[in-house]
Write a protein that holds these residues in place. Structure first.
Motif, PDB file in Angstrom:
ATOM      1  N   LEU A 108       0.997  -1.531   0.108  1.00 14.98           N
ATOM      2  CA  LEU A 108      -0.227   0.176   0.203  1.00 14.98           C
ATOM      3  C   LEU A 108       0.636   1.200   0.103  1.00 14.98           C
ATOM      4  O   LEU A 108       0.650   2.105  -0.668  1.00 14.98           O
ATOM      5  N   GLY A 109       2.092   1.263   0.992  1.00 14.89           N
ATOM      6  CA  GLY A 109       2.541   2.075   0.910  1.00 14.89           C
ATOM      7  C   GLY A 109       3.364   2.901  -0.595  1.00 14.89           C
ATOM      8  O   GLY A 109       3.177   4.221  -1.018  1.00 14.89           O
ATOM      9  N   ALA A 110       3.613   1.421  -0.805  1.00 22.02           N
ATOM     10  CA  ALA A 110       4.676   1.771  -2.511  1.00 22.02           C
ATOM     11  C   ALA A 110       3.467   2.635  -3.416  1.00 22.02           C
ATOM     12  O   ALA A 110       3.734   2.935  -4.494  1.00 22.02           O
ATOM     13  N   VAL A 111       2.360   1.680  -3.624  1.00 22.77           N
ATOM     14  CA  VAL A 111       0.900   2.270  -4.889  1.00 22.77           C
ATOM     15  C   VAL A 111       0.853   3.925  -4.030  1.00 22.77           C
ATOM     16  O   VAL A 111       0.761   4.653  -4.899  1.00 22.77           O
ATOM     17  N   ILE A 112       0.954   4.456  -2.349  1.00 23.27           N
ATOM     18  CA  ILE A 112       0.525   6.068  -2.512  1.00 23.27           C
ATOM     19  C   ILE A 112       1.981   6.200  -3.137  1.00 23.27           C
ATOM     20  O   ILE A 112       1.224   7.724  -3.116  1.00 23.27           O
ATOM     21  N   ARG A 113       2.826   6.012  -2.764  1.00 18.66           N
ATOM     22  CA  ARG A 113       4.116   6.625  -3.906  1.00 18.66           C
ATOM     23  C   ARG A 113       4.068   7.455  -5.195  1.00 18.66           C
ATOM     24  O   ARG A 113       4.280   7.386  -6.114  1.00 18.66           O
ATOM     25  N   THR A 114       3.707   5.522  -6.672  1.00 19.24           N
ATOM     26  CA  THR A 114       3.952   6.033  -6.979  1.00 19.24           C
ATOM     27  C   THR A 114       2.983   6.744  -7.678  1.00 19.24           C
ATOM     28  O   THR A 114       2.672   6.890  -8.954  1.00 19.24           O
ATOM     29  N   ALA A 115       1.120   6.552  -6.827  1.00 23.97           N
ATOM     30  CA  ALA A 115      -0.134   7.300  -7.379  1.00 23.97           C
ATOM     31  C   ALA A 115       0.316   8.439  -7.079  1.00 23.97           C
ATOM     32  O   ALA A 115       0.458   9.595  -8.398  1.00 23.97           O
ATOM     33  N   ASP A 116       1.328   9.123  -5.787  1.00 24.57           N
ATOM     34  CA  ASP A 116       2.178  10.990  -6.114  1.00 24.57           C
ATOM     35  C   ASP A 116       2.941  10.898  -7.397  1.00 24.57           C
ATOM     36  O   ASP A 116       2.646  12.008  -8.009  1.00 24.57           O
ATOM     37  N   ALA A 117       3.961  10.206  -7.673  1.00 25.53           N
ATOM     38  CA  ALA A 117       4.808  10.742  -8.873  1.00 25.53           C
ATOM     39  C   ALA A 117       4.282  10.632  -9.825  1.00 25.53           C
ATOM     40  O   ALA A 117       4.742  11.670 -11.275  1.00 25.53           O
ATOM     41  N   ALA A 118       2.260  10.158  -9.891  1.00 29.09           N
ATOM     42  CA  ALA A 118       1.992  10.024 -11.184  1.00 29.09           C
ATOM     43  C   ALA A 118       1.594  10.606 -11.454  1.00 29.09           C
ATOM     44  O   ALA A 118       0.102  10.690 -12.693  1.00 29.09           O
ATOM     45  N   GLY A 119       1.024  11.649 -10.373  1.00 24.56           N
ATOM     46  CA  GLY A 119      -0.061  12.829 -10.147  1.00 24.56           C
ATOM     47  C   GLY A 119      -1.261  12.252 -10.045  1.00 24.56           C
ATOM     48  O   GLY A 119      -2.422  12.907 -10.296  1.00 24.56           O
ATOM     49  N   ALA A 120      -1.497  10.670  -9.830  1.00 28.62           N
ATOM     50  CA  ALA A 120      -2.795  10.528  -9.061  1.00 28.62           C
ATOM     51  C   ALA A 120      -2.885  11.704  -8.223  1.00 28.62           C
ATOM     52  O   ALA A 120      -3.210  12.238  -7.315  1.00 28.62           O
ATOM     53  N   HIS A 121      -4.456  11.566  -8.307  1.00 32.24           N
ATOM     54  CA  HIS A 121      -5.015  12.003  -7.029  1.00 32.24           C
ATOM     55  C   HIS A 121      -6.239  11.775  -5.742  1.00 32.24           C
ATOM     56  O   HIS A 121      -6.069  12.333  -5.035  1.00 32.24           O
ATOM     57  N   GLY A 122      -5.948  10.248  -5.774  1.00 32.22           N
ATOM     58  CA  GLY A 122      -5.984  10.039  -4.968  1.00 32.22           C
ATOM     59  C   GLY A 122      -6.163   8.790  -4.329  1.00 32.22           C
ATOM     60  O   GLY A 122      -6.242   7.466  -6.248  1.00 32.22           O
ATOM     61  N   VAL A 123      -6.023   7.981  -3.665  1.00 33.88           N
ATOM     62  CA  VAL A 123      -6.018   6.485  -3.347  1.00 33.88           C
ATOM     63  C   VAL A 123      -7.373   6.189  -2.552  1.00 33.88           C
ATOM     64  O   VAL A 123      -7.631   6.669  -1.264  1.00 33.88           O
ATOM     65  N   ILE A 124      -8.450   4.880  -2.924  1.00 31.80           N
ATOM     66  CA  ILE A 124      -9.145   4.347  -2.336  1.00 31.80           C
ATOM     67  C   ILE A 124      -9.055   3.276  -1.603  1.00 31.80           C
ATOM     68  O   ILE A 124      -9.022   1.668  -2.481  1.00 31.80           O
ATOM     69  N   ILE A 125      -9.173   3.025  -0.324  1.00 29.12           N
ATOM     70  CA  ILE A 125      -8.679   1.531  -0.033  1.00 29.12           C
ATOM     71  C   ILE A 125     -10.410   1.356   0.603  1.00 29.12           C
ATOM     72  O   ILE A 125     -11.268   1.806   1.344  1.00 29.12           O
ATOM     73  N   PRO A 126     -10.943  -0.197   1.114  1.00 29.58           N
ATOM     74  CA  PRO A 126     -12.109  -0.814   1.847  1.00 29.58           C
ATOM     75  C   PRO A 126     -11.568  -0.676   3.134  1.00 29.58           C
ATOM     76  O   PRO A 126     -10.341  -0.386   3.851  1.00 29.58           O
ATOM     77  N   LYS A 127     -12.246  -0.082   4.941  1.00 29.16           N
ATOM     78  CA  LYS A 127     -12.283  -0.475   5.667  1.00 29.16           C
ATOM     79  C   LYS A 127     -11.840  -1.583   6.539  1.00 29.16           C
ATOM     80  O   LYS A 127     -10.905  -1.503   7.225  1.00 29.16           O
ATOM     81  N   ARG A 128     -12.120  -2.675   5.659  1.00 28.05           N
ATOM     82  CA  ARG A 128     -11.354  -4.493   5.986  1.00 28.05           C
ATOM     83  C   ARG A 128     -10.749  -5.029   5.211  1.00 28.05           C
ATOM     84  O   ARG A 128     -10.863  -4.296   4.355  1.00 28.05           O
ATOM     85  N   ARG A 129     -10.164  -5.608   5.972  1.00 29.50           N
ATOM     86  CA  ARG A 129      -9.161  -6.432   5.401  1.00 29.50           C
ATOM     87  C   ARG A 129      -8.406  -5.439   4.045  1.00 29.50           C
ATOM     88  O   ARG A 129      -8.335  -6.282   3.418  1.00 29.50           O
ATOM     89  N   SER A 130      -7.720  -5.195   5.416  1.00 28.72           N
ATOM     90  CA  SER A 130      -6.509  -3.879   3.927  1.00 28.72           C
ATOM     91  C   SER A 130      -6.132  -3.543   5.399  1.00 28.72           C
ATOM     92  O   SER A 130      -5.893  -3.206   6.408  1.00 28.72           O
ATOM     93  N   ALA A 131      -4.961  -2.931   4.847  1.00 29.20           N
ATOM     94  CA  ALA A 131      -3.782  -1.972   4.934  1.00 29.20           C
ATOM     95  C   ALA A 131      -4.334  -0.651   5.256  1.00 29.20           C
ATOM     96  O   ALA A 131      -5.116  -0.965   4.757  1.00 29.20           O
ATOM     97  N   GLY A 132      -4.060  -0.291   6.611  1.00 24.98           N
ATOM     98  CA  GLY A 132      -4.627   1.558   6.338  1.00 24.98           C
ATOM     99  C   GLY A 132      -3.098   2.061   6.380  1.00 24.98           C
ATOM    100  O   GLY A 132      -1.701   2.014   6.822  1.00 24.98           O
ATOM    101  N   LEU A 133      -3.681   3.432   7.194  1.00 28.97           N
ATOM    102  CA  LEU A 133      -2.387   4.302   7.100  1.00 28.97           C
ATOM    103  C   LEU A 133      -1.353   3.913   8.075  1.00 28.97           C
ATOM    104  O   LEU A 133      -1.825   4.936   8.834  1.00 28.97           O
ATOM    105  N   THR A 134      -0.464   3.616   8.397  1.00 30.08           N
ATOM    106  CA  THR A 134       0.034   3.118   9.541  1.00 30.08           C
ATOM    107  C   THR A 134       1.121   3.545   9.380  1.00 30.08           C
ATOM    108  O   THR A 134       1.200   4.421   8.569  1.00 30.08           O
ATOM    109  N   ALA A 135       1.818   3.604  10.416  1.00 26.59           N
ATOM    110  CA  ALA A 135       3.370   4.260  10.103  1.00 26.59           C
ATOM    111  C   ALA A 135       4.455   3.686   9.388  1.00 26.59           C
ATOM    112  O   ALA A 135       4.591   4.064   8.503  1.00 26.59           O
ATOM    113  N   VAL A 136       4.097   2.288   9.219  1.00 27.49           N
ATOM    114  CA  VAL A 136       4.828   1.003   8.440  1.00 27.49           C
ATOM    115  C   VAL A 136       4.778   1.940   7.012  1.00 27.49           C
ATOM    116  O   VAL A 136       4.850   2.026   5.794  1.00 27.49           O
TER     117      VAL A 136
END
Length: 261
Positions: free
Chosen positions: A125-153
């Protein structure tokens, strides 16, 4: 002049820097103080009123509460004194889907959104967010459950991109995809057996790219709510890419099309 010895960082401080909050009092105070919390893990099967109050207070604030066993809590614990509850702090507040669409409008660009279907690995998930920023994507959407969240890692793996890319968390991905389509966004799912390759996909307009989970890919209901299922050409012996690598390939094909490269 008195010279004080250097102050050693205690274990609880390091623990907080990693986003792990342990113990009933610490978690209760974090909820009361309005700390952004990603998830709270509670020892299941306990008829403890204090744990029940923590769960109720957390749910009132929209925090995901996960009932788990002692082995999981012990493995997560840094202090070995978790008292049946561990919270993972979020490195930033979650955005809304409207925030993401508004970010695209503010730039006068067609929305480019990444939807992650149950990515459980925080490094992915962290790598996806990093690539989304680099590519100029406007945002990332994740589900509440069964997914990594915005943790320190996730924050560390994103190399700081989590501070710049809005991340929304929704309770139901199929319903979210329907809402995006009603807003005029085309939904592109990714799968090895896609009906067309990504090079045949038109990603110049409003687009949401769905990346499936590491093991099972997209869920059935998520797949059924995609407008198109596209595949990435695979020339070697391996027939799939890591989820974050697949996201990078799709996003940069969108960049190529949008910039006329």
């Amino acid at each position: 002049m008195n010279h004080r010895p250097p102050v050693r960082r205690s274990a609880p401080v390091e623990q907080e820097n990693d986003g792990v909050i342990e113990g009933r009092n610490a978690v209760t105070e974090a909820i009361r103080a309005g700390v952004a919390i990603d998830k709270i893990y509670l020892l299941k099967g306990e008829g403890d009123s204090a744990l029940g109050h923590i769960a109720s207070a957390a749910r009132e604030q929209g925090v995901v509460v996960v009932n788990t066993d002692r082995r999981k809590l012990d493995a997560m614990s840094r202090t070995h004194a978790h008292q049946g509850v561990i919270a993972l702090a979020a490195v930033r507040e979650y955005a809304s889907v409207d925030d993401i669409l508004a970010a695209a409008r503010a730039k006068n660009e067609p929305p480019l959104i990444v939807v992650c279907d149950e990515l459980s690995d925080p490094h992915n998930l962290g790598a996806v967010i990093r690539t989304a920023d680099a590519a100029g994507a406007h945002g990332v959407i994740i589900p509440k459950r069964r997914s990594a969240g915005l943790t320190a890692v996730v924050g560390k793996t994103s190399a700081g991109a989590v501070a710049h890319v809005p991340v929304a968390r929704v309770p139901n991905l199929p319903a979210l995809l329907k809402e995006l389509k009603e807003a005029g966004v085309w939904v592109f799912g990714t799968a090895a057996e896609g009906t067309s390759t990504l090079y045949q996909a038109d990603l110049k307009g409003p687009a949401a790219i769905v990346i499936g989970s590491e093991g099972d890919g997209m869920g059935r209901l998520v797949r059924e709510n995609c407008d198109f299922i596209v595949s990435i050409p695979m020339r070697g012996k391996i027939n799939s890419l890591n989820a974050s690598a697949a996201a990078a390939v799709l996003l940069y094909e969108a960049v190529r099309q949008r910039t006329g490269g």
